[in-house]
Every structure is written in structure tokens, then in C-alpha cells.
Write a protein that holds these residues in place. Structure first.
Motif, PDB file in Angstrom:
ATOM      1  N   SER A  61       0.855  -1.189   0.000  1.00 41.40           N
ATOM      2  CA  SER A  61       0.000   0.000   0.000  1.00 41.40           C
ATOM      3  C   SER A  61       0.889   1.237   0.000  1.00 41.40           C
ATOM      4  O   SER A  61       2.107   1.147  -0.181  1.00 41.40           O
ATOM      5  CB  SER A  61      -0.882  -0.018   1.249  1.00 41.40           C
ATOM      6  N   ALA A  62       0.265   2.387   0.255  1.00 38.39           N
ATOM      7  CA  ALA A  62       1.021   3.644   0.261  1.00 38.39           C
ATOM      8  C   ALA A  62       2.110   3.633   1.326  1.00 38.39           C
ATOM      9  O   ALA A  62       3.156   4.271   1.178  1.00 38.39           O
ATOM     10  CB  ALA A  62       0.076   4.810   0.496  1.00 38.39           C
ATOM     11  N   VAL A  63       1.873   2.889   2.424  1.00 38.25           N
ATOM     12  CA  VAL A  63       2.841   2.871   3.517  1.00 38.25           C
ATOM     13  C   VAL A  63       4.177   2.304   3.038  1.00 38.25           C
ATOM     14  O   VAL A  63       5.242   2.792   3.418  1.00 38.25           O
ATOM     15  CB  VAL A  63       2.282   2.035   4.693  1.00 38.25           C
ATOM     16  N   PHE A  64       4.119   1.296   2.184  1.00 40.35           N
ATOM     17  CA  PHE A  64       5.344   0.692   1.648  1.00 40.35           C
ATOM     18  C   PHE A  64       6.176   1.731   0.904  1.00 40.35           C
ATOM     19  O   PHE A  64       7.393   1.771   1.018  1.00 40.35           O
ATOM     20  CB  PHE A  64       4.953  -0.450   0.702  1.00 40.35           C
ATOM     21  N   ARG A  65       5.492   2.588   0.151  1.00 39.79           N
ATOM     22  CA  ARG A  65       6.194   3.597  -0.641  1.00 39.79           C
ATOM     23  C   ARG A  65       6.637   4.771   0.228  1.00 39.79           C
ATOM     24  O   ARG A  65       7.643   5.405  -0.048  1.00 39.79           O
ATOM     25  CB  ARG A  65       5.281   4.083  -1.759  1.00 39.79           C
ATOM     26  N   LEU A  66       5.859   5.049   1.282  1.00 40.50           N
ATOM     27  CA  LEU A  66       6.159   6.192   2.135  1.00 40.50           C
ATOM     28  C   LEU A  66       7.311   5.894   3.084  1.00 40.50           C
ATOM     29  O   LEU A  66       8.089   6.796   3.445  1.00 40.50           O
ATOM     30  CB  LEU A  66       4.896   6.528   2.938  1.00 40.50           C
ATOM     31  N   ALA A  67       7.451   4.638   3.492  1.00 40.10           N
ATOM     32  CA  ALA A  67       8.378   4.298   4.578  1.00 40.10           C
ATOM     33  C   ALA A  67       9.819   4.750   4.326  1.00 40.10           C
ATOM     34  O   ALA A  67      10.416   5.398   5.195  1.00 40.10           O
ATOM     35  CB  ALA A  67       8.318   2.802   4.850  1.00 40.10           C
ATOM     36  N   PRO A  68      10.421   4.464   3.134  1.00 38.43           N
ATOM     37  CA  PRO A  68      11.808   4.895   2.948  1.00 38.43           C
ATOM     38  C   PRO A  68      11.965   6.406   2.998  1.00 38.43           C
ATOM     39  O   PRO A  68      12.965   6.916   3.504  1.00 38.43           O
ATOM     40  CB  PRO A  68      12.150   4.381   1.543  1.00 38.43           C
ATOM     41  N   ILE A  69      10.936   7.108   2.529  1.00 39.73           N
ATOM     42  CA  ILE A  69      11.018   8.575   2.504  1.00 39.73           C
ATOM     43  C   ILE A  69      11.026   9.116   3.932  1.00 39.73           C
ATOM     44  O   ILE A  69      11.847   9.965   4.299  1.00 39.73           O
ATOM     45  CB  ILE A  69       9.844   9.138   1.687  1.00 39.73           C
ATOM     46  N   VAL A  70      10.104   8.609   4.771  1.00 41.49           N
ATOM     47  CA  VAL A  70      10.057   9.065   6.162  1.00 41.49           C
ATOM     48  C   VAL A  70      11.349   8.680   6.878  1.00 41.49           C
ATOM     49  O   VAL A  70      11.924   9.472   7.629  1.00 41.49           O
ATOM     50  CB  VAL A  70       8.836   8.470   6.888  1.00 41.49           C
ATOM     51  N   LEU A  71      11.812   7.459   6.612  1.00 45.51           N
ATOM     52  CA  LEU A  71      13.051   7.005   7.253  1.00 45.51           C
ATOM     53  C   LEU A  71      14.195   7.945   6.916  1.00 45.51           C
ATOM     54  O   LEU A  71      14.946   8.382   7.799  1.00 45.51           O
ATOM     55  CB  LEU A  71      13.389   5.586   6.782  1.00 45.51           C
ATOM     56  N   PHE A  72      14.307   8.309   5.640  1.00 43.90           N
ATOM     57  CA  PHE A  72      15.406   9.170   5.233  1.00 43.90           C
ATOM     58  C   PHE A  72      15.257  10.559   5.857  1.00 43.90           C
ATOM     59  O   PHE A  72      16.214  11.110   6.413  1.00 43.90           O
ATOM     60  CB  PHE A  72      15.461   9.263   3.698  1.00 43.90           C
ATOM     61  N   GLY A  73      14.040  11.110   5.782  1.00 41.65           N
ATOM     62  CA  GLY A  73      13.810  12.442   6.354  1.00 41.65           C
ATOM     63  C   GLY A  73      14.132  12.480   7.835  1.00 41.65           C
ATOM     64  O   GLY A  73      14.815  13.383   8.319  1.00 41.65           O
ATOM     65  N   ALA A  74      13.664  11.460   8.564  1.00 39.64           N
ATOM     66  CA  ALA A  74      13.887  11.451  10.017  1.00 39.64           C
ATOM     67  C   ALA A  74      15.363  11.278  10.333  1.00 39.64           C
ATOM     68  O   ALA A  74      15.880  11.893  11.271  1.00 39.64           O
ATOM     69  CB  ALA A  74      13.074  10.328  10.645  1.00 39.64           C
ATOM     70  N   THR A  75      16.069  10.450   9.545  1.00 40.02           N
ATOM     71  CA  THR A  75      17.487  10.233   9.828  1.00 40.02           C
ATOM     72  C   THR A  75      18.286  11.503   9.554  1.00 40.02           C
ATOM     73  O   THR A  75      19.186  11.855  10.324  1.00 40.02           O
ATOM     74  CB  THR A  75      18.016   9.073   8.973  1.00 40.02           C
ATOM     75  N   VAL A  76      17.959  12.189   8.465  1.00 40.49           N
ATOM     76  CA  VAL A  76      18.643  13.447   8.171  1.00 40.49           C
ATOM     77  C   VAL A  76      18.387  14.444   9.298  1.00 40.49           C
ATOM     78  O   VAL A  76      19.301  15.137   9.766  1.00 40.49           O
ATOM     79  CB  VAL A  76      18.170  14.009   6.815  1.00 40.49           C
TER      80      VAL A  76
END
Lengths: 313, 662
Positions: A61-76
Motif C-alpha cells: 500500500s502507500a505505507v510501503f512507498r512512504l516508509a523509505p522517505i520518512v526514514l530518510f527524512g527522520a534520519t537526516v
């Protein structure tokens, strides 16, 4: 000027991150009498992955596509809290270490959800194990930082670093030794290194992080790999800043910054050698021994917090 | 003039909820009547919010005196503390009502629907009375009404022996708690000469220490039972899951908070802080509550039971803040006390938002799939995208992740622990910073718990026919969910909205407290971090161009099925394994046929978590009460002469008592 320096520090953490991982891999290879890949390989790999087409499981679902983006944003964002060559950070003076730790948790939360969304058994396996490790790692992580914060009477990381800079190198207390030991153990668990997780494994019996990212490909995989590299680099930088900040520039002069940069590279190199020796010498712990490992870290950090009472006076 | 108009608003609000709605629903079963009733509840909710704002500003505090009509003084007033909780009650009631309208329509016959709405309205009324009561009588009336009406709402859903047993336990424990609360009021009576809150407050400081300690303990037990502090939580995971989802949302979201209100009212407002040890007592109980609550929540597979246990955990976090505040107060540090109190009250509000959101989400799931068992769900995100998005916000909030509201209050609690290191008292200096570890463990486990919850319910493959054919919830239900989700996000990114009023409130309760610097810094930094996370995310999202659907590799098998996926039970297995001492699972393996252990036809495995509370803590009490009852039964001979003798003896003893008293 100061803000430019702060942004530069974050960029150093982000752009230098793949190099750190590669050097550790290279050092490990040498220790194991292999040649090892080029240290620039991760950059080429990121570049390749970012241009590729992405394969998505039909159940996602959308969560699968959203997860790497949130992960990257939060890590930065988490990297924005860590001073590198100057005792300040983009978010370091306003935000405190609780925010840093929970930013990493935000990324991990979404990565675990993405893993579950793939719909395969491996994703669930990785997410479930990650849930165990990360839920037990949070307490020693925060307690270790609390002990330093209590000594410095500050909670913002830049302030804690500035306080440490003002101390004598030889005036190291038991609190620092305990806190460093526990935070180093936590760093191993947080970044998925040996003996908690094996970053090179693809064996379902042992993998944690690799299990979670199994269904990802293309740009998403690049973001995840990059984010975990940033996390590793930021953790190393955090350990250096909190425990060996001496040599860090306190003014914005060019000479001071150059020295600080060179010293930072030397300190990081030392930690990388240490890490590769540990990773080559130690076998991965059985899954259910990891809680004991983190339990020791928790006990050490709790002791560190208790000892602050005597050190403060 | 304005006072009169807010007073009139107050009367209208109470009359609408307490009289008009039930009357309309009893008088007519037409659809129009029900719509009118729902509109009245919504209007009352808005009016309550308006009154709360007026009450908070304090210029024209709404006040209502009904003492002329009641046997004991009965009046309602809205001061700052009441205003905050009134806002909480009304602000959560509105989305829950919007959700409940289609939910009750779909689930109940016309007759039961009207009864449900009538009780629903009375339930909201009772909670408003509790948080605005200005006399002990009004408080106890509201308190009792709240218990009884909610029990009625639980029984409306069905009527089985098990349900009755659970409701019995609920009522029993609530009345033990109510007795303790009533005792608190009566202990004040010799000093205050009245149950008016003003008189009680005035007498609070001049009372002997022993009585103050007893009042504190009675308030802790009484409100702790209502809040669900371990070991008084036994009713909570029994009563909340069996109520209809919107009612569970009200019970977990708001009703538990009235207990927080009561505790704050007694310890902070009336007593002005407890005995020196009170902070430690609250901290220890709260830490146990938080840890065990979340550990039990992870082990649950029934979504609503999981949420109920997570309410126990969150109550633990709230009381961690309250305990810290009491500790600061005992050491004469009002600034730290204000910080911890703000943290606790902020978490109270946050929990009201995200827990009612999650319970409504559970309602939407059960409406679409006819199940709340996580092992039978899965893949709902693609079938119910909006519900999924709202529930995801709720899960992130409850897990205490930054950019969502739960983080702000947990952060404030962390910082109040850290501020404890600056106290002069060595004990507090050690204990408070160490509590960071406890709260971190709770937070970490909560994150694990809600990864499991959202992941197994909404992601991956559907594990049952119900989940496979799920459809998105109706419009009203989605609207309620979205409203609450928006609230969580708004407070998560702009916490200053609620922090500033809360600091004012804390200053009103704790004389001498300034503005804690932490509350300002979090309100400043959070929007920036949000901008960085979202900005970076938007930037890297540009990398994505093409994507292709491809089947997940199945290790060479023809394809993956949902049976190969991780279930909720399996997901929590590592944590259950590590904390096996806490769960003490009772495992049963049955192999059939029994005489052929190596060639079983079927194996059934059952693992039940045993709660030792019932065995160790409750059973002895129950046995003592039963044995006492047996002894008392001997008095009941059934012989009329004996009863006449009792009456005669009672009369004589009363007369002698009166003779000697004079």
C-alpha cells in the motif's frame, strides 16, 4: 556564517556516510585477508539504484512507498542534532537528545511498517526482531545520554559538547567510562552491527535489518541504505562529540576548522578500526542473548546516572 | 450580564443532554427525532467548548447553582482546571458522536438505537457534571451516574453470562473506588464544615498531617481504581472491549480522564501537595502500571483488548508526570512541579485524542470485517485508505513518535525527570533521572506494540475472508476519524496551541511557579524539525520515477499465501519470550489421538497468559468477604421473634447512646 557552518556539518554527515560504511567493510576485508571492494563503491551503488526502476509487491500500500522517505527524512533530521567539527549543530542548540533518539525511532517505526507491508515472511521476521532489539535499546541509549546531561546541566547536545570541551582531558570520571561503554554497545545495536545483527548476512535465521529491506529495490532501497549509513555515521560522530570532543573548533576561524576536521577524521578512523576489529573477532549473538547484551548496557548506563551524584560535587 | 448568559448556556447544555435528548428519543422513534437528538448532542458539545474557553479566560466563569432543588448543595462552576477537562470532554465527544451516528444505525435495531443514544447523551452529561462540579454532592452524583450509565451502555451490546460477570466486576470495583472518593470528601467535613469546593480548599492547608496523608491515600486508591492503575486495573480490559466501539472511545478517551481530574483536584487543588512520600508512591505505582500495561498490550491479539491495556499504560505515563510533580512540590520546587504537571495534563489531552481515535478505528474495522482479532485482519490499508491513514496517525501518536502529539507530552515528562537532577534532595536526584530509563522502556515497547497493531491489521495480505472483502467505512465514521487524526497532527506539530494555556493552568494550581523554559523550547523546535523531515522527504521523493508491480519472491514456491505471513501472535513472540516471567503463560498442548505420540492426527496448542493478580491479590479479599458473609448469615434465622428482638436491642442501644452522649 554560523548557519552555513551548521548546514555544512549536516552535509558532511550525509554525504560522508557511505564512505564510513565502505571503509569499515574494507578494513574488515583486510582483517580477514581479503582484498575488499573499493571504498567508493557505495556511491556508485547509490547512483545506480537511484536511477533504476522500482519493483513493488502487489500487496503493498502507500505505507510501503512512504516508509523509505520518512526514514530518510527522520534520519537526516537526527543528523542535524550532532556537532561534527564545531561545537554547534543545526538543531543542536534548541533540540535536545530526546528529540534525536526519537527521530531515529520515527524512522525505524516506518521502516518496520514498510517491511510488514511487503507481505512476505521475511519482512515480518525482520520487523519483529527489530521491535525486540529497539524497544530494549532505547532505555540504555537515553540513560547514557542523561548521565552526561546531568553532569553538564544541559540537555541540548551542543551545550553538552561545549561543556565537555571546557573540561580537562585527564579529568575523566567513572561516569564517562560507564556512559561511553553503554552508548557504544547501544550504537552497535542501533546501527545493526555485530554482535547484535550481521550487516552482511542474507540468512533468514540471523538477519534483522536485511530482512526488513528484502522487498525494497531501486530508489527506495537506495534511500534505506543511505539512511542506515547516515545513522551509523551520526552515531560515531555523536560518540566522538560527547566523549572525545577535544580539538573541536569553538570559533569559526578557517585554521581551527581545518584542524578540527583532520582530528575528526582521525578519531573516526580510530573508531572504525575498533568497529572492524570487533566485527571480525566477535560472533553474532543468538537472538535471545541480545536482551542480555542490552541488559548489560542498561545496567551500565543506570550506574552512570547514579554515579553522577558523586561526580557532580 | 455575561455571567448570566453563560449560566443560561450551562443550563441549556445540561437540559439538552439530560432531559431533551432522552425525552425526544423515548417519545418518538422516527428518524427525524433521532437526527434532532444527535444534533442536540453535537450542539451541546460545541456549547461546552465555548463555555470551557470562557471559563478558562476566567473573566466570566460560568456558574450554576441548583441547591434550591436538591437535598444537599448542588452547584457547578468552571474554573481553569474544570475548563481544561470540560474542553477535553466536549472536544472528544463531537467526533465520537459524528462517528457513532452511522455506526449505531448499522449495528442496532431501532428500539435499541434509541436507548443507546439516550444513554450516550446521559453518559456525556455525567462526565460534564463530574468535571464541573463545585460541591462534593454534585461530584458524587456525577461520579455515580457515570458508572451506572456506562454499565448500561455495555449491557446494550448483548446479554451473556460472561458479559454480566464482567459488568459485575466493573460495577464492584467502581463502587469500591467511589467509596474511597466519598471517604475523601467526608474526611474534609470536620474542618471545612461543608462540601463546597471553596470551603474544602480553604480548609486544606490547616489540617493535621495524618488526616492529609489519609485523604491522599484514599484519593489515590479511589481515583486510581477509576483510572485503572495496576493492580486496580482488573475491570478495564474486561469492560472496555465489550462496549460498542464509540462507547469504548468515550470510556477510554474521556472517562479515565475524569479520574485524573479528580486526583489533580484533590492532591493539587485541595491539599496543595501530598506528604513527602506521596511522589514516590505515585511514581512506583505509575511505573509498574506503565510497564505491565504495555507488556500485556503487546501480548494481546484482540484489538480492543490491546487498546484497553494500552490505556492502562498511558494512565501510567500520566501518573508518572503527576508523581514527579508531587515530588518537586514536596521539595519546594514549584517550577519543576509545573513542568511535570503540564506534561501530565498534556498527555491526558493527547491520550483522549488518540485513544478515542484508535477505538473508533477498531469500530470501523469491526464494521467492515466483522472481526477485531488482529490475526484475522491484514491488508486493510488498500481497502480502507482513509481509515488506515487516520489509524496510522493514532498509532504514531500513541507510540510517542515526534511530529505527533504523544511525543510532546512524553518529551515534557522526560525533561521533568531530567530537571529532577537539579533538586537538592539526593534521593530525588537519583530516582528521577533513572525514571527516564523506565519511560524509555515503556516508549520503546509501545512503539513495538503499535508497529504490530498497524502492521498486522492494515498491511500485508488479508488473513480472512472478512478482511479480504472489507470496504471503506461510511462517510460519518471517516469524518470522525479524520477530525481526531487532524487534532493529533495539529498538536504534534504546533504544541504551543495547548502548552500556553496549560502553563497558565499549572501556575494557577501551583502558586509561585514561573513559566518552565522547556515548554517554550519544544514549541519552538518542533515546527522546525517537522519542516526538515517533510522537506527532506519531499526532496528525495523526487527520485522515484518508474515502478512496476512484481510478485514477492516465495523461495521457489508457487506463491505466497497469507498463512506464510507473520501474524500478530508471532510478531510479539520474541518480546513474550524475553518477558516470559511477567506473562507466566499457561500452555496446553493436546495431541490426538493421545496414545500415539509420534503420529498425531491433530495437535492443538493453547497459550493463555495468567494474571496472578486475581490469585494473589484479589482471591484472599474475596475469601474473607465470603467467610464474613457466612458468619453474618447466622443472624438471619428467618424467625420473626428474633427480628423483633433485634429491633428492640437496636432501640435500647440507641437510647442509651443518646443518654450518655449528653
Amino acid at each position: 556564517m554560523k548557519i552555513a557552518l551548521d548546514i555544512l556539518q549536516v552535509l558532511m554527515l550525509i554525504l560522508g556516510a557511505p564512505l564510513v560504511g565502505a571503509i569499515i567493510a574494507r578494513l574488515k576485508a583486510r582483517l580477514q585477508r581479503r582484498r575488499g571492494a573499493s571504498i567508493w563503491r557505495p556511491y556508485a551503488e547509490l547512483f545506480k539504484l537511484l536511477r533504476k526502476e522500482e519493483l513493488v509487491p502487489p500487496t503493498a500500500s502507500a505505507v510501503f512507498r512512504l516508509a523509505p522517505i520518512v526514514l530518510f527524512g527522520a534520519t537526516v533530521c537526527a543528523a542535524g542534532f550532532v556537532p561534527v567539527v564545531h561545537a554547534s549543530a543545526l538543531l543542536g542548540s534548541r533540540g535536545d537528545f530526546f528529540l534525536l533518539v526519537y527521530m531515529l525511532a520515527l524512522g525505524r517505526f516506518f521502516l518496520s511498517l514498510g517491511a510488514l507491508d511487503g507481505g512476505s515472511a521475511f519482512g515480518g521476521m525482520g520487523a519483529s526482531r527489530e521491535a525486540l532489539v529497539s524497544s530494549l535499546a532505547e532505555a540504555p541509549f537515553l540513560l547514557g545520554l542523561v548521565s552526561i546531561a546531568v553532569l553538564a546541566a544541559r540537555a541540548d547536545i551542543a551545550g553538552m559538547v561545549a561543556w565537555t570541551l571546557g573540561q580537562d582531558v585527564f579529568n575523566i570520571s567513572a561516569v564517562h567510562i560507564l556512559a561511553f561503554t553503554s552508548l557504544a554497545m547501544v550504537a552497535l545495536a542501533e546501527t545493526g552491527r555485530m554482535p547484535v545483527d550481521n550487516p552482511t548476512t542474507h540468512l533468514e535465521l540471523t538477519m534483522i535489518h536485511e530482512g526488513m529491506v528484502l522487498e525494497y529495490s531501486g530508489p527506495s532501497l537506495a534511500l534505506i541504505e543511505w539512511a542506515s549509513a547516515i545513522k551509523l555515521h551520526a552515531m560515531l560522530a555523536l560518540l566522538i562529540a560527547l566523549f572525545f570532543p577535544w580539538g573541536m573548533a569553538s570559533s569559526g576561524s578557517g585554521w581551527g576548522l581545518t584542524v578540527a576536521l583532520l582530528l575528526y577524521c582521525a578519531k573516526t578512523a580510530l573508531l572504525m578500526v575498533l568497529l572492524s576489529v570487533i566485527e571480525s573477532a566477535v560472533a553474532k549473538l543468538r537472538m535471545y542473548l541480545v536482551p542480555d547484551f542490552l541488559g548489560v548496557a542498561s545496567a551500565l548506563s543506570a550506574l552512570a546516572v547514579i554515579f553522577t551524584i558523586w561526580v557532580k560535587r | 450580564m455575561l455571567t448570566a448568559s453563560t449560566g443560561a448556556l450551562f443550563i441549556l447544555l445540561l437540559a439538552a443532554l439530560g432531559v431533551a435528548v432522552p425525552l425526544i428519543l423515548i417519545a418518538s422513534r422516527a428518524q427525524g427525532a433521532r437526527r434532532l437528538a444527535i444534533a442536540l448532542i453535537l450542539t451541546a458539545g460545541f456549547a461546552g467548548c465555548v463555555m470551557a474557553v470562557y471559563g478558562f479566560l476566567g473573566q466570566m466563569a460560568p456558574r450554576l447553582d441548583l441547591s434550591w432543588a436538591t437535598p444537599f448543595p448542588f452547584s457547578l462552576a468552571v474554573d481553569r482546571l474544570s475548563a481544561f477537562f470540560l474542553l477535553l470532554v466536549c472536544a472528544v465527544t463531537i467526533p465520537v458522536t459524528i462517528f457513532a451516528a452511522p455506526y449505531f444505525d448499522l449495528h442496532y435495531s431501532e428500539r435499541r438505537r434509541n436507548w443507546t443514544w439516550a444513554l450516550f447523551s446521559l453518559f456525556v452529561l455525567s462526565m460534564i457534571v463530574v468535571v464541573t462540579a463545585a460541591t462534593g454532592f454534585a461530584f458524587l452524583v456525577g461520579w455515580e451516574l457515570m458508572t451506572l450509565v456506562s454499565a448500561g451502555l455495555i449491557l446494550i451490546e448483548g446479554d451473556s453470562t460472561e458479559r454480566r460477570h464482567n459488568v459485575f466486576i466493573y460495577l464492584l470495583m467502581m463502587h469500591v473506588g467511589a467509596a474511597a472518593v466519598a471517604a475523601c470528601f467526608f474526611l474534609f467535613l470536620p474542618y471545612s464544615h461543608g462540601l463546597d469546593f471553596g470551603a474544602i480548599r480553604a480548609s486544606g492547608a490547616g489540617m493535621p498531617g495524618g488526616i492529609r496523608a489519609v485523604i491522599f491515600l484514599a484519593a489515590f486508591v479511589g481515583f486510581g481504581a477509576k483510572a485503572g492503575l495496576i493492580p486496580l486495573h482488573l475491570w478495564l480490559p474486561r469492560a472496555h472491549p465489550i462496549a460498542p466501539s464509540p462507547v469504548s472511545a468515550l470510556m477510554s478517551g474521556i472517562m479515565l480522564k475524569t479520574a485524573v481530574y479528580g486526583f489533580v483536584r484533590f492532591t493539587f487543588d485541595f491539599l496543595g501537595g501530598g506528604p513527602w512520600w506521596s511522589g514516590y508512591v505515585v511514581l512506583v505505582v505509575a511505573a509498574v502500571t506503565g510497564l505491565l500495561g504495555i507488556l500485556y498490550a503487546i501480548a494481546e491479539n484482540d484489538l480492543k483488548r490491546l487498546l484497553a491495556y494500552s490505556s492502562v499504560e498511558n494512565i501510567g505515563i500520566i501518573f508518572l508526570g503527576l508523581g514527579t510533580s508531587l515530588l518537586f512540590l514536596a521539595h519546594g520546587a514549584p517550577l519543576g512541579a509545573a513542568l511535570a504537571l503540564v506534561a501530565a495534563l498534556f498527555h491526558t489531552f493527547n491520550h483522549a485524542l488518540f485513544k478515542s481515535l484508535l477505538f473508533l478505528g477498531a469500530g470501523a474495522i469491526s464494521n467492515s470485517t466483522h472481526s477485531v482479532n488482529l490475526n484475522e485482519l491484514g491488508g486493510l490499508q488498500r481497502r480502507m485508505p482513509l481509515t488506515g491513514a487516520a489509524v496510522l496517525i493514532g498509532c504514531c501518536s500513541i507510540a510517542g513518535l515526534p511530529l505527533f502529539n504523544g511525543f510532546v507530552s512524553e518529551w515534557l515528562t522526560f525533561r521533568s525527570f531530567l530537571a529532577g537532577s537539579a533538586l537538592i534532595n539526593t534521593k530525588a536526584q537519583i530516582v528521577l533521572p533513572l525514571m527516564v530509563g523506565i519511560l524509555a522502556l515503556i516508549g520503546g515497547l509501545a512503539a513495538a506494540c503499535f508497529v504490530k497493531t498497524f502492521g498486522t491489521a492494515f498491511l500485508g495480505r488479508p488473513r480472512s475472508m472478512g478482511a479480504e472483502h472489507a470496504e471503506e467505512a461510511p462517510l460519518g465514521m471517516r469524518a470522525g476519524l479524520v477530525l481526531l487524526g487532524a487534532g493529533c497532527l495539529a498538536l504534534g506539530i504546533f504544541p504551543g496551541l495547548l502548552l500556553r494555556p496549560l502553563v497558565t493552568l499549572a501556575q494557577a494550581l501551583l502558586p509561585g511557579a514561573g513559566v518552565p523554559e522547556e515548554t517554550l523550547s519544544i514549541a519552538r523546535i518542533i515546527p522546525w524539525t517537522a519542516a526538515i523531515v517533510l522537506g527532506t522527504g519531499a526532496l528525495v521523493a523526487l527520485f522515484k520515477r518508474r515502478e512496476r508491480l512484481a510478485r514477492t519472491w516465495a523461495c521457489g514456491l508457487p506463491g505466497l499465501s497469507s498463512r506464510m505471513e507473520y501474524t500478530s501472535t508471532v510478531f510479539s513472540k520474541p518480546i513474550r519470550f524475553v518477558f516470559a516471567r511477567v506473562y507466566r503463560p499457561d500452555r496446553k498442548v493436546e495431541e490426538l489421538p493421545a496414545d500415539q505420540p509420534y503420529f498425531p492426527v491433530s495437535i492443538s496448542y493453547r497459550s493463555v497468559r495468567t494474571t496472578s493478580y486475581e490469585r494473589v491479590l484479589y482471591r484472599p479479599f474475596v475469601e474473607i468477604i465470603i467467610s464474613l458473609a457466612y458468619r453474618v448469615r447466622r443472624l438471619q434465622t428467618g424467625n420473626i421473634q428474633v427480628y423483633l428482638l433485634y429491633i428492640f436491642l437496636a432501640l435500647v442501644s440507641l437510647l442509651t447512646f443518646l443518654r450518655f452522649q449528653r
